[in-house]
Design an enzyme around this catalytic site. Structure first.
Site, PDB file in Angstrom:
ATOM      1  N   LYS A   1      24.576  60.322  27.380  1.00  0.00           N
ATOM      2  CA  LYS A   1      25.871  60.909  27.745  1.00  0.00           C
ATOM      3  C   LYS A   1      26.300  61.959  26.719  1.00  0.00           C
ATOM      4  CE  LYS A   1      27.116  56.917  30.444  1.00  0.00           C
ATOM      5  NZ  LYS A   1      27.990  55.789  30.788  1.00  0.00           N
TER       6      LYS A   1
ATOM      7  N   GLN B   1      31.814  51.900  27.527  1.00  0.00           N
ATOM      8  CA  GLN B   1      30.516  51.511  28.089  1.00  0.00           C
ATOM      9  C   GLN B   1      30.498  49.998  28.350  1.00  0.00           C
ATOM     10  OE1 GLN B   1      28.257  53.774  28.935  1.00  0.00           O
ATOM     11  NE2 GLN B   1      26.618  52.399  29.537  1.00  0.00           N
TER      12      GLN B   1
ATOM     13  N   ASP C   1      35.231  57.084  34.882  1.00  0.00           N
ATOM     14  CA  ASP C   1      34.349  56.149  35.589  1.00  0.00           C
ATOM     15  C   ASP C   1      34.877  55.827  36.990  1.00  0.00           C
ATOM     16  OD1 ASP C   1      32.153  55.353  33.964  1.00  0.00           O
ATOM     17  OD2 ASP C   1      33.456  54.105  32.713  1.00  0.00           O
TER      18      ASP C   1
END
Ligand code: L34
Length: 286
Positions: free
Chosen positions: A53, A97, A120
């Site tokens: 990422k 995460q 997200d």
């Protein structure tokens, strides 16, 4: 023999679009998107994904902020960091995460992330928006799967779509996105009876189970588009999807590999969402 859908290539195309738009916006407004990625603990797979990422942020020209917290971080400490990032004008997107260590309730963390920065699309507000089709961002993995299906030129409308897996992160939103595109969608899961009978009807089959080689050749319709969301690490350290690739490629018309399929798309769509968040937070409408 199936054609292989090249997730690396499709993701590179998405990132190149994001890069160009980011550069143009920087020329015009003198600002660039910022993404904060929080990782708690030492899970080696999470480490790889977070590194990917960060690398993607560099590729597209974003600022990235990494927060690597120790395994024994408390929920309060993580919530405090999220609040700080919510208030930080240089941070347009926040991603914690998953999975987080067991002393932390992931729902509490997701709820604390400001919905406008929730790149997200895991926050209940964003999940609800997806249900009614009025969303700012889509969850990265399902959105990436849609791009991969579209890259094959396959029409989704009217097709039989089967999703194996019902997680909040992949299975459920995946089914919703296919439904928005007028697929006839079935969600299968661990309690599904006669699974193979159902999957054999699928023109588009998405596997998000989390079990290596779960989908075998006999479960696949001749000519189906097969998308493998699985990311299983075998004992020998090799990555393996949920689909038995060697068998499936004999039946499918298109198939995604693991690695090099859905994984890179998840990251490309994260970049796209972060750009969207940046524009919304800066009232940029071009
Ligand atoms: N909050 N947690 C949050 N957001 C997410 O979107 C994720 N996910 C999943 C796990 N936890 C998360 C990811 O980022 C899965 N995931 C993810 C991201 C990238 C890759 C795989 C999973 C990826 O880069 N896969 C590479 C191989 C990487 C390797 O070698 O291990 C691929 O080619 O598939």
């Amino acid at each position: 023999m199936a054609k292989i859908i090249d997730g690396k290539q499709v993701s590179a195309n998405v990132k190149e679009q994001v890069r160009q738009e980011t550069e143009a916006l920087f020329q015009k407004y003198g600002k660039k998107p910022g993404l904060a990625v929080v990782i708690v603990g030492n899970d080696p797979a999470s480490r790889v994904y977070v590194n990917n990422k960060k690398k993607a942020c560099e590729t597209v020209g974003f600022q990235s902020f990494e927060y690597a917290l120790p395994e024994d971080t408390s929920q309060e400490e993580l919530l405090e960091l999220v609040e700080t990032l919510n208030a930080d004008k240089n941070v347009n997107g926040i991603l914690v995460q998953l999975p987080v260590p067991k002393q932390i309730d992931d729902k509490a963390i997701i709820n604390a992330i400001s919905a406008e920065k929730d790149v997200d699309a895991f926050h209940p507000e964003n999940v609800g928006r997806i249900m009614i089709g009025e969303y700012a961002f889509l969850p990265c993995t399902p959105a990436g799967v849609m791009e991969l299906i579209d890259s094959t030129g396959t029409e989704i409308s009217g097709k039989r779509c089967v999703v194996i897996g019902r997680s909040n992160i992949v299975g459920k939103p995946m089914a919703m996105l296919l439904l928005h595109r007028s697929g006839t969608v079935t969600i299968c899961h661990s309690r599904t009876q006669n699974l193979a009978e159902i999957t054999r009807e699928a023109d588009i089959l998405v596997a998000a189970v989390g079990k290596a080689n779960f989908v075998t050749g006999d479960m696949i319709k001749e000519g189906a588009v097969v998308i493998d969301v699985g990311m299983n690490r075998l004992e020998n350290g090799k990555l393996c999807g949920d689909v038995n690739f060697a068998e499936a490629e004999q039946k499918a018309s298109y198939i995604t590999p693991v690695p090099g399929g859905v994984g890179p798309m998840t990251i490309a769509m994260l970049m796209k969402n972060t750009l969207t968040a940046f524009k919304a937070q800066n009232q940029i409408t071009d």
